[in-house]
Scaffold this active site. Structure first.
Site, short mmCIF file in Angstrom:
data_model
loop_
_atom_site.label_atom_id
_atom_site.label_comp_id
_atom_site.label_asym_id
_atom_site.label_seq_id
_atom_site.Cartn_x
_atom_site.Cartn_y
_atom_site.Cartn_z
N ASP A 266 0.87 -1.19 0.00
CA ASP A 266 0.00 0.00 0.00
C ASP A 266 0.90 1.23 0.00
OD1 ASP A 266 -1.67 2.13 0.53
OD2 ASP A 266 -2.94 0.99 1.91
N ASN B 211 3.67 4.73 -11.45
CA ASN B 211 2.44 4.75 -12.25
C ASN B 211 1.17 4.74 -11.41
OD1 ASN B 211 0.70 3.96 -14.73
ND2 ASN B 211 0.40 2.25 -13.30
N LYS C 6 12.97 8.46 -3.90
CA LYS C 6 14.00 8.54 -2.86
C LYS C 6 14.66 7.17 -2.62
CE LYS C 6 14.50 9.32 2.10
NZ LYS C 6 14.07 10.10 3.26
N TYR D 36 -6.69 16.13 -7.99
CA TYR D 36 -5.95 15.38 -9.01
C TYR D 36 -4.91 16.26 -9.69
CZ TYR D 36 -5.07 12.10 -12.83
OH TYR D 36 -4.47 11.24 -13.71
N LYS E 201 -0.74 16.09 -9.62
CA LYS E 201 0.04 15.81 -10.84
C LYS E 201 0.95 16.99 -11.22
CE LYS E 201 -1.47 11.61 -11.81
NZ LYS E 201 -0.58 10.44 -11.90
N THR F 200 -8.41 2.95 -20.55
CA THR F 200 -8.23 1.91 -19.54
C THR F 200 -9.61 1.59 -18.95
OG1 THR F 200 -7.98 3.50 -17.75
CG2 THR F 200 -5.97 2.82 -18.86
N1 LIG Z 1 -6.64 6.51 -17.29
C1 LIG Z 1 -6.52 7.74 -17.75
O1 LIG Z 1 -7.37 8.23 -18.52
C2 LIG Z 1 -5.31 8.59 -17.38
C3 LIG Z 1 -5.13 9.85 -17.96
C4 LIG Z 1 -4.01 10.60 -17.63
C5 LIG Z 1 -3.08 10.09 -16.75
N2 LIG Z 1 -3.27 8.87 -16.22
C6 LIG Z 1 -2.26 8.37 -15.30
O2 LIG Z 1 -1.74 7.14 -15.78
C7 LIG Z 1 -1.44 6.27 -14.69
C8 LIG Z 1 -2.11 4.95 -14.89
O3 LIG Z 1 -3.50 5.13 -15.11
P1 LIG Z 1 -4.51 3.88 -15.04
O4 LIG Z 1 -5.82 4.38 -15.55
O5 LIG Z 1 -3.86 2.70 -15.62
O6 LIG Z 1 -4.57 3.76 -13.44
P2 LIG Z 1 -5.68 3.19 -12.39
O7 LIG Z 1 -6.66 4.23 -12.04
O8 LIG Z 1 -6.18 1.89 -12.87
O9 LIG Z 1 -4.76 3.04 -11.11
C9 LIG Z 1 -3.44 2.53 -11.18
C10 LIG Z 1 -3.18 1.56 -10.10
O10 LIG Z 1 -2.91 2.25 -8.88
C11 LIG Z 1 -3.23 1.34 -7.85
N3 LIG Z 1 -3.40 1.94 -6.53
C12 LIG Z 1 -4.46 2.65 -6.07
N4 LIG Z 1 -4.29 2.95 -4.76
C13 LIG Z 1 -3.10 2.39 -4.39
C14 LIG Z 1 -2.39 2.30 -3.15
N5 LIG Z 1 -2.89 2.85 -2.03
N6 LIG Z 1 -1.22 1.63 -3.13
C15 LIG Z 1 -0.73 1.05 -4.24
N7 LIG Z 1 -1.34 1.10 -5.45
C16 LIG Z 1 -2.53 1.76 -5.51
C17 LIG Z 1 -4.55 0.73 -8.32
O11 LIG Z 1 -4.83 -0.48 -7.65
C18 LIG Z 1 -4.32 0.57 -9.81
O12 LIG Z 1 -3.90 -0.72 -10.18
C19 LIG Z 1 -1.86 7.01 -13.43
O13 LIG Z 1 -0.75 7.65 -12.82
C20 LIG Z 1 -2.83 8.06 -13.94
O14 LIG Z 1 -2.91 9.20 -13.11
C21 LIG Z 1 -4.34 8.10 -16.50
#
Ligand SMILES: NC(=O)c1ccc[n+]([C@@H]2O[C@H](COP(=O)([O-])OP(=O)(O)OC[C@H]3O[C@@H](n4cnc5c(N)ncnc54)[C@H](O)[C@@H]3O)[C@@H](O)[C@H]2O)c1
Length: 282
Positions: free
Chosen positions: A78, A105, A141, A174, A178, A209
């Site tokens: 986590d 990610n 880090k 958000y 970012k 996704t």
């Molecule tokens: N999907 C989009 O449209 C989009 C657009 C722009 C940027 N992004 C960025 O791309 C990246 C991947 O996006 P995605 O849609 O594949 O992500 P997602 O929303 O499916 O989340 C990524 C993963 O983070 C994990 N996660 C959540 N809470 C957590 C915790 N406490 N500890 C560990 N892991 C945790 C989730 O279980 C998930 O597998 C992200 O950084 C997102 O901000 C996504």
């Protein structure tokens, strides 16, 4: 381009259609061995498609990586807990004896943040900052320290967002989280440059996704359609607004991550590149 002999750690890698999985598979297909991590999520926090397919998060991704002939180390952690982050990096280095590529990610599950700033719960704000920003700092880090100690240089790739460059209404937590990643990317690029470690950010626009979104689930329920039906409407509407006519697939993002992680990107650091079909230019 080959990543043979390299070891990558990818966070948020358990989603069946996520960027983390696509990245782990791309890096493995180029020859890297990978450590993949995700949090154990309750069924209610999973996309319906994953529940239906009985998808097993990073265990399923590990199997796919091994089918490509590379090694995989799945580690559940986590990222809101700094000790678990330190443990995750230590376990990766103990297992493989090296760490070359850190891909940040993971992000907080979206949806509860999608309100005007005046309605935003402090706990939601804190959670977004914890997962989207503080965890990226702590992974950089700890992974950075190991890369410096091991002396082979390295690569850190942070997944930020177009929302880290241009905010939208109902996006305070958000976007702030970012924007911070882009600042962190630039500062850590300068700190780590003397050690041959580059730090860059990838900024996707909307991605196709099946991420879990509490907001999308609620909107679907209101309209009396399934979450997946609502999601495809969102994707179609975003594609229509995109000059290149479609939004990114997870693989489009993974391709840029792999380039930045590879030998051809040796002189690139502190940059934040968009993958967005032309919706934002800076
Ligand atoms: N999907 C989009 O449209 C989009 C657009 C722009 C940027 N992004 C960025 O791309 C990246 C991947 O996006 P995605 O849609 O594949 O992500 P997602 O929303 O499916 O989340 C990524 C993963 O983070 C994990 N996660 C959540 N809470 C957590 C915790 N406490 N500890 C560990 N892991 C945790 C989730 O279980 C998930 O597998 C992200 O950084 C997102 O901000 C996504």
């Amino acid at each position: 381009m080959s990543l043979e002999g390299k070891v990558a750690l990818v966070t948020g890698a358990g989603g069946m259609r996520g960027v983390g999985r696509a990245t782990a598979l791309k890096l493995a297909s180029l020859g890297a061995d990978v450590a993949i991590t995700d949090v154990r999520r309750p069924v209610d926090d999973l996309p319906p498609g994953e529940v239906r397919a009985e998808w097993q998060s990073i265990d399923s991704v590990a199997e796919e990586v091994r089918n490509l002939g590379r090694q995989a180390l799945p580690v559940y952690a986590d990222l809101s807990d700094g000790e678990q982050i330190a443990g995750l990096v230590a376990e990766t280095v103990n297992h493989y004896g090296r760490l070359d590529i850190m891909v940040n990610n993971a992000r907080a599950i979206i949806g509860r943040d999608k309100v005007p700033v005046t309605e935003l719960e402090e706990a939601v704000w804190q959670h977004f900052l914890a997962i989207n920003t503080t965890a990226v700092f702590l992974c950089t880090k700890h992974a950075g320290r190991e890369m410096v100690r091991l002396g082979h240089g390295g690569r850190v790739v942070n997944i930020a967002s177009n929302a880290g460059k241009q905010a939208s209404a109902d996006g305070a937590a958000y976007s702030a989280s970012k924007f911070a990643v882009i600042g962190l990317t630039q500062a850590s690029a300068m700190d780590l440059a003397p050690h041959g470690i580059t730090v860059n950010a990838v900024c996707p626009g909307p991605i196709n996704t099946d991420r879990m979104s509490y907001w999308e689930r609620e909107q679907a329920a209101r309209r009396g359609i399934t979450q997946e039906e609502f999601r495809s409407q969102v994707v179609a509407a975003s594609a229509e607004r995109t000059p290149l006519g479609r939004i990114a697939e997870p693989e489009d993002v993974a391709n840029l991550v792999a380039f930045l992680a590879g030998p051809d990107a040796e002189l690139i650091t502190g940059q934040s590149y968009n993958v967005n079909g032309g919706i934002l230019f800076h």
